[in-house]
Motif scaffolding. Sequence first.
Motif, PDB file in Angstrom:
ATOM      1  N   HIS A  85      36.696  49.610 -34.873  1.00  8.59           N
ATOM      2  CA  HIS A  85      36.919  50.953 -34.337  1.00  8.59           C
ATOM      3  C   HIS A  85      37.900  51.699 -35.236  1.00  8.59           C
ATOM      4  CE1 HIS A  85      36.663  53.946 -31.141  1.00  8.59           C
ATOM      5  NE2 HIS A  85      37.962  54.164 -31.329  1.00  8.59           N
ATOM      6  N   VAL A  86      37.463  52.801 -35.834  1.00 10.21           N
ATOM      7  CA  VAL A  86      38.288  53.538 -36.790  1.00 10.21           C
ATOM      8  C   VAL A  86      38.558  54.976 -36.364  1.00 10.21           C
ATOM      9  CG1 VAL A  86      37.576  52.137 -38.770  1.00 10.21           C
ATOM     10  CG2 VAL A  86      36.245  54.169 -38.159  1.00 10.21           C
ATOM     11  N   MET A  87      37.792  55.496 -35.445  1.00  7.69           N
ATOM     12  CA  MET A  87      37.972  56.883 -35.008  1.00  7.69           C
ATOM     13  C   MET A  87      39.040  56.962 -33.918  1.00  7.69           C
ATOM     14  SD  MET A  87      35.941  58.522 -36.973  1.00  7.69           S
ATOM     15  CE  MET A  87      35.605  60.145 -36.298  1.00  7.69           C
ATOM     16  N   PRO A  88      39.736  58.095 -33.792  1.00 14.27           N
ATOM     17  CA  PRO A  88      40.752  58.251 -32.744  1.00 14.27           C
ATOM     18  C   PRO A  88      40.138  58.165 -31.349  1.00 14.27           C
ATOM     19  CG  PRO A  88      40.287  60.352 -33.827  1.00 14.27           C
ATOM     20  CD  PRO A  88      39.614  59.301 -34.636  1.00 14.27           C
ATOM     21  N   ASP A  89      40.993  57.891 -30.369  1.00 11.70           N
ATOM     22  CA  ASP A  89      40.514  57.728 -28.995  1.00 11.70           C
ATOM     23  C   ASP A  89      39.892  59.006 -28.448  1.00 11.70           C
ATOM     24  OD1 ASP A  89      41.392  55.124 -29.029  1.00 11.70           O
ATOM     25  OD2 ASP A  89      43.371  55.606 -28.184  1.00 11.70           O
ATOM     26  N   SER A  90      40.300  60.138 -29.001  1.00 10.68           N
ATOM     27  CA  SER A  90      39.765  61.416 -28.523  1.00 10.68           C
ATOM     28  C   SER A  90      38.352  61.699 -29.037  1.00 10.68           C
ATOM     29  CB  SER A  90      40.696  62.557 -28.943  1.00 10.68           C
ATOM     30  OG  SER A  90      40.831  62.581 -30.363  1.00 10.68           O
ATOM     31  N   PHE A  91      37.917  60.896 -29.994  1.00 12.71           N
ATOM     32  CA  PHE A  91      36.588  61.115 -30.587  1.00 12.71           C
ATOM     33  C   PHE A  91      35.494  60.750 -29.589  1.00 12.71           C
ATOM     34  CE2 PHE A  91      32.888  59.340 -32.854  1.00 12.71           C
ATOM     35  CZ  PHE A  91      32.488  60.473 -33.547  1.00 12.71           C
ATOM     36  N   ALA A 100      26.546  53.276 -42.441  1.00 15.82           N
ATOM     37  CA  ALA A 100      27.958  53.583 -42.211  1.00 15.82           C
ATOM     38  C   ALA A 100      28.119  54.949 -41.545  1.00 15.82           C
ATOM     39  CB  ALA A 100      28.716  53.547 -43.534  1.00 15.82           C
ATOM     40  N   VAL A 101      27.380  55.944 -42.021  1.00 16.23           N
ATOM     41  CA  VAL A 101      27.464  57.285 -41.427  1.00 16.23           C
ATOM     42  C   VAL A 101      26.965  57.258 -39.985  1.00 16.23           C
ATOM     43  CG1 VAL A 101      26.613  59.654 -41.572  1.00 16.23           C
ATOM     44  CG2 VAL A 101      27.247  58.430 -43.659  1.00 16.23           C
ATOM     45  N   ARG A 102      25.858  56.585 -39.749  1.00 16.49           N
ATOM     46  CA  ARG A 102      25.314  56.521 -38.386  1.00 16.49           C
ATOM     47  C   ARG A 102      26.258  55.786 -37.439  1.00 16.49           C
ATOM     48  NH1 ARG A 102      19.304  54.371 -38.297  1.00 16.49           N
ATOM     49  NH2 ARG A 102      19.555  55.025 -36.113  1.00 16.49           N
ATOM     50  N   GLU A 103      26.817  54.682 -37.907  1.00 20.41           N
ATOM     51  CA  GLU A 103      27.733  53.911 -37.057  1.00 20.41           C
ATOM     52  C   GLU A 103      29.013  54.690 -36.783  1.00 20.41           C
ATOM     53  OE1 GLU A 103      29.763  49.434 -36.936  1.00 20.41           O
ATOM     54  OE2 GLU A 103      28.977  50.244 -38.808  1.00 20.41           O
ATOM     55  N   LEU A 104      29.512  55.390 -37.801  1.00 15.80           N
ATOM     56  CA  LEU A 104      30.761  56.127 -37.650  1.00 15.80           C
ATOM     57  C   LEU A 104      30.610  57.276 -36.651  1.00 15.80           C
ATOM     58  CD1 LEU A 104      33.661  56.188 -38.844  1.00 15.80           C
ATOM     59  CD2 LEU A 104      32.826  57.876 -40.487  1.00 15.80           C
ATOM     60  N   LEU A 105      29.520  58.034 -36.790  1.00 14.82           N
ATOM     61  CA  LEU A 105      29.315  59.183 -35.916  1.00 14.82           C
ATOM     62  C   LEU A 105      28.764  58.787 -34.551  1.00 14.82           C
ATOM     63  CD1 LEU A 105      27.794  61.741 -38.456  1.00 14.82           C
ATOM     64  CD2 LEU A 105      30.163  61.570 -37.674  1.00 14.82           C
ATOM     65  N   GLY A 106      27.984  57.705 -34.535  1.00 14.08           N
ATOM     66  CA  GLY A 106      27.337  57.318 -33.281  1.00 14.08           C
ATOM     67  C   GLY A 106      28.144  56.383 -32.410  1.00 14.08           C
ATOM     68  N   ALA A 107      29.090  55.642 -33.012  1.00  9.74           N
ATOM     69  CA  ALA A 107      29.879  54.686 -32.231  1.00  9.74           C
ATOM     70  C   ALA A 107      31.371  54.750 -32.524  1.00  9.74           C
ATOM     71  CB  ALA A 107      29.363  53.265 -32.480  1.00  9.74           C
ATOM     72  N   GLY A 108      31.753  55.526 -33.539  1.00 12.82           N
ATOM     73  CA  GLY A 108      33.166  55.614 -33.891  1.00 12.82           C
ATOM     74  C   GLY A 108      33.679  54.356 -34.566  1.00 12.82           C
ATOM     75  N   GLU A 109      32.767  53.549 -35.116  1.00 13.41           N
ATOM     76  CA  GLU A 109      33.142  52.287 -35.744  1.00 13.41           C
ATOM     77  C   GLU A 109      32.628  52.226 -37.172  1.00 13.41           C
ATOM     78  OE1 GLU A 109      31.489  49.271 -33.260  1.00 13.41           O
ATOM     79  OE2 GLU A 109      32.971  49.535 -31.661  1.00 13.41           O
ATOM     80  N   LEU A 110      33.173  51.289 -37.932  1.00  9.52           N
ATOM     81  CA  LEU A 110      32.716  51.038 -39.301  1.00  9.52           C
ATOM     82  C   LEU A 110      32.777  49.540 -39.545  1.00  9.52           C
ATOM     83  CD1 LEU A 110      31.719  52.616 -41.770  1.00  9.52           C
ATOM     84  CD2 LEU A 110      34.051  52.613 -42.632  1.00  9.52           C
ATOM     85  N   PHE A 111      31.635  48.942 -39.799  1.00 14.16           N
ATOM     86  CA  PHE A 111      31.506  47.490 -39.919  1.00 14.16           C
ATOM     87  C   PHE A 111      32.061  46.789 -38.665  1.00 14.16           C
ATOM     88  CE2 PHE A 111      31.292  48.744 -44.385  1.00 14.16           C
ATOM     89  CZ  PHE A 111      30.209  47.991 -44.826  1.00 14.16           C
TER      90      PHE A 111
END
Length: 259
Positions: free
Chosen positions: A161-167, A147-158
């Motif tokens: 897409h969960v991160m803002p567009d500016s990420f 989850a940490v790798r996907e969130l920081l590396g792709a801005g996604e979780l499962f």
Amino acid sequence: MNSVKERLINGVVKENPTFVLMLGMCPTLAVTTSAINGLGMGLTTMVVLALSNVFISLLRNIIPDKVRIPAFIVIIASFVTVVELLLQGFIPFLYDALGIYIPLIVVNCIILGRAEAYAYKNPVIPSLFDGIGMGLGFSVALTCIGAVRELLGAGELFGIHVMPDSFVPVSIFIMAPGAFFVLATLTAIQNKVKIIGEKKGKDMSKIQSGCNSDCMNCSDSGCARRLYDEKADGKKNGVVNERTEQTAEKVTKEEEKNG
């Protein structure tokens, strides 16, 4: 009931295969590029671990002691084959994502370690929940890392897409080095929790990163790291002690003879 609860807590917290015992590092670092991959690998391992523990416990009085390791591998390999075919038939995307790491579950030290250290010495029900507990602990660890790798590396979780567009994704986290960074960070957080607990006077001896105890003198018979044969070790110690006594007696006689 207390035994069941104890085995579950043991696998998830006290002897978490990834964060405490540091076992199964190959799949931990290789397949956790996403949370779904980590969860899939963890649950697959849990199924194999629980079923193999049950069968090994059932056959513990039948399997000869000298061939127990080959027998364990045959049992584990049979369940891995069944699980692999089920994944290929019903969850093909997960089968493709995990790839070669599914058949490599056969030689996963977590499964073989629990078979040797616990299932071969205990009844069926505790062995079943020991497998479930260790499998859940493995699943939680792999899912957290993924989850940490996907969130920081792709801005996604499962895959969502969960991160803002500016990420701006940090692509290194979905590459091989990212697994080491995330594992090291999560382990450091665990150590920090341990230090805080010790300052508050709590017993945190079982919450640690890596086993640092003396396996030969360890009283925890359920520990996955105790892979030596206690019976053989006892016989060996008996022979060593006997030889030591004979040598000492011989030296004493020679000293008396020489004056």
